[in-house]
Design an enzyme around this catalytic site. Structure first.
Site, PDB file in Angstrom:
ATOM      1  N   SER A 164      -6.293  -9.018   9.635  1.00 22.47           N
ATOM      2  CA  SER A 164      -7.926  -9.328   9.637  1.00 22.47           C
ATOM      3  C   SER A 164      -7.932  -9.660   8.264  1.00 22.47           C
ATOM      4  O   SER A 164      -9.231 -10.148   7.978  1.00 22.47           O
ATOM      5  CB  SER A 164      -8.869  -8.570  10.021  1.00 22.47           C
ATOM      6  OG  SER A 164      -8.791  -7.290   9.520  1.00 22.47           O
ATOM      7  N   HIS A 199       0.976  -1.251   0.235  1.00 27.56           N
ATOM      8  CA  HIS A 199       0.268   0.039  -0.150  1.00 27.56           C
ATOM      9  C   HIS A 199       0.961   1.757   0.282  1.00 27.56           C
ATOM     10  O   HIS A 199       0.163   2.317   0.472  1.00 27.56           O
ATOM     11  CB  HIS A 199      -1.079  -0.239   0.890  1.00 27.56           C
ATOM     12  CG  HIS A 199      -1.995  -0.722   1.358  1.00 27.56           C
ATOM     13  ND1 HIS A 199      -2.595  -1.487   2.067  1.00 27.56           N
ATOM     14  CD2 HIS A 199      -2.692  -1.881  -0.193  1.00 27.56           C
ATOM     15  CE1 HIS A 199      -3.585  -2.388   1.780  1.00 27.56           C
ATOM     16  NE2 HIS A 199      -3.276  -2.822   0.334  1.00 27.56           N
TER      17      HIS A 199
END
Ligand code: ZN
Length: 294
Positions: free
Chosen positions: A237, A136
């Site tokens: 997650s 990212h």
């Protein structure tokens, strides 16, 4: 503010992942030494960088900035730079913790084929990890959206400080992407930086929500995953599709997946084994018991 629901998010499945301990993981890695590792915010929490989500995968803080809004709306850019002025020092000065150092050690021991991180804090590199893909992007750089120039974030910090004397009044309340909460009236006065070369629009060199990871990076990583023995997920997650896609690919390719994460993840039904424990402790133990491969 409430976060908008993410697309492509599947509901969590009931946890029926086999309980595992460090011995199981050690045996698994001994059998699958070429690891493709994905790390997320959970690994940087101990370095003082807050996580995006809590243990059940729901949003903890306010709505993150959307890519399109940043490019189109000058007020959003004012808000971003004002908040980021307060938030950046926390990220820029953060130091790697035991988990980052243990992974760098596992790389030296010969177990890490590829490491990809969702984090934008560069803490793996600060810990001495050699081969890291910042999925990212990286918050320590700013990119010109017009000419592609790259500028160190510290230079922008200096500029913001010089051009915005009222920055002193900004109240810092950290949010996960290097932001801080700032009062509206201060934001309306903010002068935002532009490219010194072409006067173009400057954006932190990170992938905002609604933005996408470059196709070449995705293809490169998919190739790397196909060459790996197993996928190891640490401290995330996997709610963001940009990283969950690697679990999908691993499933298609019959590459086994294991996980060290204290909370639920989107791929819990796909793991061969999962340790719901603190990643720093587990990784440090692994460095002590796994032999050198090179
Ligand atoms: Zn430019």
């Amino acid at each position: 503010m409430r976060a908008a629901p993410l697309k492509n998010v599947e509901p969590f499945l009931a946890q029926d992942v086999p309980e595992a301990d460090i011995g199981d993981l050690q045996a698994f890695i001994a059998d699958h030494p070429k690891l493709f590792v994905i790390t997320g915010a959970g690994i940087s929490r101990a370095s003082g960088i807050p996580t995006y989500r809590d243990e059940v995968g729901t949003w903890k803080t306010n709505t993150p900035i959307q890519h399109g809004d940043f490019l189109q709306d000058p007020a959003i850019r004012q808000r971003y730079w004002a908040r980021s002025f307060g938030g950046w020092p926390n990220v820029g000065n953060a130091q790697p913790n035991q988990a980052h150092r243990a992974l760098a050690r596992l790389e030296k021991l010969g177990y890490i084929h590829t490491l990809v991180t969702q984090n934008i804090d560069r803490l793996h590199q600060k810990a001495g990890h050699k081969r890291v893909i910042d999925l990212h992007g990286r918050l320590d750089q700013v990119v010109c959206m017009d000419c592609g120039a790259l500028v160190p974030r510290d230079e922008i910090q200096q500029w913001l400080w010089q051009q915005n004397p009222h920055m002193d009044d900004i109240k810092i309340e950290l949010a996960p992407d290097g932001d801080a909460h700032v009062r509206d009236e201060l934001i309306r006065q903010v002068r935002v930086p532009s490219c010194q070369r072409c006067d173009g629009l400057l954006k932190p060199n990170v992938v905002f929500y609604g933005g996408s990871v470059g196709k070449e990076i995705v293809n490169y990583l998919c190739d790397k995953l196909r060459q790996a023995d197993a996928l190891l997920v640490i401290g995330t997650s996997l709610m963001v599709y940009s990283s969950f896609r690697f679990c999908k690919l691993a499933q298609q390719q019959d590459i086994p997946m294991v996980c060290i994460n204290q909370g639920l993840t989107r791929a819990d039904n796909l793991f061969t084994l999962k340790l719901a424990e603190d990643c720093a402790g587990v990784l440090t133990q692994l460095t002590e018991i796994l032999p050198h491969r090179i």
